[in-house]
Design a protein around this motif. Structure first.
Motif, short mmCIF file in Angstrom:
data_model
loop_
_atom_site.label_atom_id
_atom_site.label_comp_id
_atom_site.label_asym_id
_atom_site.label_seq_id
_atom_site.Cartn_x
_atom_site.Cartn_y
_atom_site.Cartn_z
N SER A 3 0.81 -1.14 0.09
CA SER A 3 -0.03 -0.13 0.11
C SER A 3 0.81 1.11 0.03
O SER A 3 1.98 1.10 0.32
N GLU A 31 -3.75 -1.99 -5.86
CA GLU A 31 -4.78 -1.13 -6.51
C GLU A 31 -4.36 -0.35 -7.58
O GLU A 31 -3.13 -0.05 -7.73
N THR A 187 0.28 -2.76 -6.81
CA THR A 187 -0.07 -1.40 -6.73
C THR A 187 0.48 -0.36 -7.83
O THR A 187 1.77 -0.40 -8.11
N GLN A 203 -9.01 2.19 -11.17
CA GLN A 203 -10.23 1.38 -10.26
C GLN A 203 -10.55 2.76 -9.21
O GLN A 203 -11.87 2.85 -9.07
#
Ligand code: ADP
Length: 381
Positions: A3, A31, A187, A203
């Motif tokens: 993250s 993500e 990520t 996203q």
């Protein structure tokens, strides 16, 4: 995989320019977040601070939970892909893929494995012995992607990686990047000034303006619930029209008035925007998407009469740029009186509509598809 967090991150250049102002942004593990905004809003600065190429002036940056503010770039384990692919011209594709791995001191076996897997993933096998100058723009772009992938970094940072490609190739590679990212689950922060790229790829999309984050949300939410008039005008092709109007209910039926036009508000609209009812009598901004404007049916009462400024036929739709009695304002500066002509009201009509400058058209707005903002541009929820 990791993250990424920005916590009250600021950037002030030595000449005193405030470029990033208290940035709070969390990107989840795996993500793909797109950072979008007009040129000069600070997107690259954010990426460069994350990569360690630029020092932040305040706040905390974390990768995988670890504060990295004082780590040199090579210890952050991130892969960057830039607009200019920065391939080594004197090395072959294989050499370009291998070089960063050799710099990391990996074993020959490990380097061979990574190059083999990356080349297979990106269909680069046939080009491994070519130099960059013997590749097309799209192939070079893929080698740059390949180099980032082969490093098996914790995150990808992409700064306008498709800007040098022609429009068709951009669409193709955009799709490839999305598929690859979801397959690898790495990520990724992707920077672009192109809102279509942001909407199709992200996203979640983070919209920036003048060093400040405006909204972070999934693409559909950015489109359907823009936080302010800037986001509303920036997202969409073309962006939302903004009209200065007054909310009125003097005859019992709530409506908005602008110029000599009156638009009744639907029950759904009022139910979805409970904040509106309190603003009766006030001036506000009404947002109208170009696609929410249609030609009025014959004999319709209360049609909006407008005059065509210009018409652009795109085949599947016609964009009419119109003058009307509506008081249009600029989405990025709604309070400011326009210099010269006010912005045109833009209608996106399905199909081909032969229209010429000066033609009169009669329009109707979809009452269920109106947005409301304060005069300063904040969305009224
Ligand atoms: P974007 O990537 O959104 O186009 P940048 O992050 O490149 O924007 O730049 C943001 C702002 O910072 C711009 O206004 C730019 O002029 C300014 N800027 C960039 N580098 C410097 C510097 N070294 N000194 C002063 N201002 C700078």
């Amino acid at each position: 995989m990791s993250s990424i967090n920005f916590d009250q991150v600021t950037k002030i250049y030595p000449d005193g320019t405030h470029v990033i102002d208290g940035l709070d942004l969390d990107v989840g593990d795996g993500e793909l977040l797109v950072l979008v905004g007009p040129s000069g809003c600070g997107k690259s600065t954010v990426l460069r601070m994350l990569a360690g190429l630029e020092e932040s002036s305040g706040g905390e940056i974390r990768i995988g939970g670890q504060v990295v503010n004082h780590l040199p770039p090579q210890r952050r384990n991130l892969s960057m892909v830039f607009q200019n692919y920065a391939l080594y011209p004197h090395l072959t594709v294989r050499g370009n893929l291998e070089f960063p791995l050799e710099m990391k001191g990996l074993s020959r076996t490990e380097i061979d494995r990574r190059v083999r897997e990356t080349a297979a993933m990106l269909d680069l096998d046939a080009f491994l012995d070519r130099r960059p100058k013997a590749l097309s723009g799209g192939q070079r772009q893929r080698v740059a992607m390949g180099r980032a992938i082969a490093r098996e970094a914790d995150a990808f940072l992409m700064d306008e990686p498709l800007s040098n490609l022609d429009a068709r190739l951009r669409v193709q590679i955009r799709t490839e990047i999305a598929a690859l990212q979801s397959r690898l689950g790495v990520t990724t922060i992707y920077v672009t000034h192109d809102q279509v790229e942001a909407m199709t790829l992200g996203q979640r999309v983070a919209v920036m303006r003048g060093g400040k984050l405006q909204q972070v949300a999934p693409p559909w939410e950015i489109y359907q619930r823009p936080a302010n008039s800037f986001v509303a005008g920036f997202i969409g092709t073309p962006g939302m029209n903004l009209v200065r109007a007054r909310l009125d209910s003097s005859d019992g039926a709530p409506c908005v008035l602008s110029g000599d036009y009156r638009q009744a508000l639907s029950v759904e609209t009022l139910a979805h925007q409970p904040g509106l009812a309190d603003r009766t009598g006030e001036e506000l901004l009404v947002g109208i998407r170009p696609e929410a404007i249609g030609l009025a049916e014959a004999g319709a009462t209360n049609a909006l009469t407008a005059t065509v400024r210009t018409a652009e036929s795109l085949g599947h739709e016609t964009l009419l740029h119109l003058d009307s009695s509506l008081t249009t304002v600029a989405a990025d500066a709604p309070r400011q009186a326009p210099h010269g002509e006010p912005p045109a009201l833009i209608a996106a009509l399905r199909g081909h509509h032969p229209s010429r400058p000066g033609d009169a058209v009669h329009l109707q707005l979809d009452p269920g598809d109106l947005y409301f903002f304060t005069l300063d541009g904040e969305a009224i929820r």
